[in-house]
Design an enzyme around this catalytic site. Structure first.
Site, mmCIF file in Angstrom:
data_model
loop_
_atom_site.group_PDB
_atom_site.id
_atom_site.type_symbol
_atom_site.label_atom_id
_atom_site.label_comp_id
_atom_site.label_asym_id
_atom_site.label_seq_id
_atom_site.Cartn_x
_atom_site.Cartn_y
_atom_site.Cartn_z
ATOM 1 N N ARG A 166 85.412 -25.096 -31.641
ATOM 2 C CA ARG A 166 85.908 -23.789 -32.620
ATOM 3 C C ARG A 166 85.419 -24.456 -33.679
ATOM 4 O O ARG A 166 86.114 -24.621 -35.106
ATOM 5 C CB ARG A 166 87.606 -24.493 -32.350
ATOM 6 N N LYS A 170 91.361 -13.709 -24.796
ATOM 7 C CA LYS A 170 89.868 -14.419 -25.048
ATOM 8 C C LYS A 170 90.231 -15.178 -23.562
ATOM 9 O O LYS A 170 89.529 -15.279 -23.075
ATOM 10 C CB LYS A 170 89.808 -15.940 -25.717
ATOM 11 N N ARG A 199 98.410 -21.327 -37.447
ATOM 12 C CA ARG A 199 96.512 -21.354 -36.316
ATOM 13 C C ARG A 199 95.399 -20.427 -36.900
ATOM 14 O O ARG A 199 93.850 -20.684 -37.004
ATOM 15 C CB ARG A 199 97.314 -20.595 -34.938
ATOM 16 N N ARG A 236 104.997 -20.168 -25.433
ATOM 17 C CA ARG A 236 104.585 -21.465 -26.248
ATOM 18 C C ARG A 236 105.212 -21.683 -27.111
ATOM 19 O O ARG A 236 105.272 -20.739 -28.304
ATOM 20 C CB ARG A 236 103.148 -20.567 -26.107
ATOM 21 N N ARG A 286 104.030 -12.821 -26.015
ATOM 22 C CA ARG A 286 103.367 -13.532 -25.668
ATOM 23 C C ARG A 286 104.189 -14.167 -24.355
ATOM 24 O O ARG A 286 104.772 -15.150 -25.272
ATOM 25 C CB ARG A 286 102.384 -14.432 -25.656
HETATM 26 P P1 AMP Z 1 94.330 -21.761 -27.294
HETATM 27 O O1 AMP Z 1 95.082 -22.496 -25.531
HETATM 28 O O2 AMP Z 1 93.145 -21.930 -26.929
HETATM 29 O O3 AMP Z 1 94.857 -21.032 -28.486
HETATM 30 O O4 AMP Z 1 94.194 -23.783 -27.468
HETATM 31 C C1 AMP Z 1 95.737 -23.924 -27.855
HETATM 32 C C2 AMP Z 1 95.847 -25.594 -29.579
HETATM 33 O O5 AMP Z 1 94.905 -26.510 -28.352
HETATM 34 C C3 AMP Z 1 95.415 -25.256 -30.652
HETATM 35 O O6 AMP Z 1 95.691 -24.584 -31.133
HETATM 36 C C4 AMP Z 1 94.143 -26.442 -30.725
HETATM 37 O O7 AMP Z 1 95.558 -27.218 -30.954
HETATM 38 C C5 AMP Z 1 94.260 -27.349 -29.052
HETATM 39 N N1 AMP Z 1 92.840 -27.021 -28.509
HETATM 40 C C6 AMP Z 1 92.322 -25.695 -28.087
HETATM 41 N N2 AMP Z 1 90.855 -26.044 -27.739
HETATM 42 C C7 AMP Z 1 90.322 -26.481 -28.543
HETATM 43 C C8 AMP Z 1 89.215 -26.575 -29.251
HETATM 44 N N3 AMP Z 1 87.983 -26.649 -29.257
HETATM 45 N N4 AMP Z 1 89.184 -27.636 -30.336
HETATM 46 C C9 AMP Z 1 90.202 -28.292 -31.483
HETATM 47 N N5 AMP Z 1 91.750 -27.912 -30.289
HETATM 48 C C10 AMP Z 1 91.230 -26.633 -29.892
#
Ligand code: AMP
Length: 206
Positions: free
Chosen positions: A83, A8, A162, A151, A122
């Site tokens: 999400r 993404k 996740r 990360r 990653r």
């Molecule tokens: P990402 O970088 O998109 O993988 O997001 C990393 C983490 O941020 C996720 O595992 C959630 O803990 C939090 N997060 C990011 N976007 C959202 C969202 N739209 N709703 C809830 N938590 C989010």
């Protein structure tokens, strides 16, 4: 949209620059807030580290703020949001209020084995959040010189959580969009960055 590791961030950044619109990644915004030590960052940290979702009210507040900026007036790309179905409904309300519409929902799919393989190798920039291409061998970011790190939530047990959260909370959002909108553009996230980008552009054009 798509599970963790589907691409993404990488594909979103390419698309946003191609269409000349800002990209709003809730994950990036939350990570930046953590680095700044802001209240939002402190609140989000424990959820993120555990692979859980940050509460909907926090995320919707954050999105409301970015979407009301002048920069967002002529279009934007959302990455990693919505999400949950509650977030998708919240977004719909905001769009209705602003008399705006979603042009497309793009869903990247990748199988779990590939996700685990991708995330275990990653690396991202600690400072600007850039995602490094897998073949990169240096330890500093080509964009800002920051340190390249794994990360914390890319650890195997957290990735598994996740993925579970994705199945429980986020897959229903796709069903919601399939029922309530013209549809979802399903794109295979397998292959090279360029191949996936080409598939998305072809899908959007048709
Ligand atoms: P990402 O970088 O998109 O993988 O997001 C990393 C983490 O941020 C996720 O595992 C959630 O803990 C939090 N997060 C990011 N976007 C959202 C969202 N739209 N709703 C809830 N938590 C989010």
């Amino acid at each position: 949209m798509g599970p963790p590791g589907a691409g993404k961030g990488t594909q979103g950044a390419l698309l946003a620059s191609r269409f000349g619109v800002p990209r709003y990644s809730t994950g990036d915004i939350l990570r930046a807030s953590r680095r700044d030590g802001s209240e939002l960052g402190r609140e989000a940290q424990r959820y993120m580290d555990a692979g859980e979702l940050v509460p909907d009210n926090v995320i919707l507040g954050l999105i409301r703020k970015v979407l009301s900026s002048t920069e967002a007036a002529s279009g934007y790309l959302l990455d990693g949001f919505p999400r949950t179905v509650a977030q998708a409904r919240g977004l719909k309300d905001m769009l209705d209020e602003a008399d705006q519409q979603l042009d497309a929902v793009v869903n990247l799919s990748v199988d779990d084995g590939e996700i685990l393989r991708r995330l275990s190798s990653r690396r991202v920039c600690e400072d600007c959040g850039a995602i490094v291409r897998p073949e990169t061998t240096t330890d500093s970011c080509a964009r800002c010189g920051g340190r390249l790190v794994t990360r914390p939530d890319d650890r195997l047990d957290t990735v598994r959580r996740r993925l579970e959260v994705y199945r429980q909370e986020t897959e229903p959002v796709l069903d919601w969009y399939r029922e309530s909108y013209a549809g979802v553009l399903d794109i295979s996230g397998a292959g090279s960055v360029e191949q996936v980008q080409e598939r998305i552009l072809t899908g959007l054009a048709s």
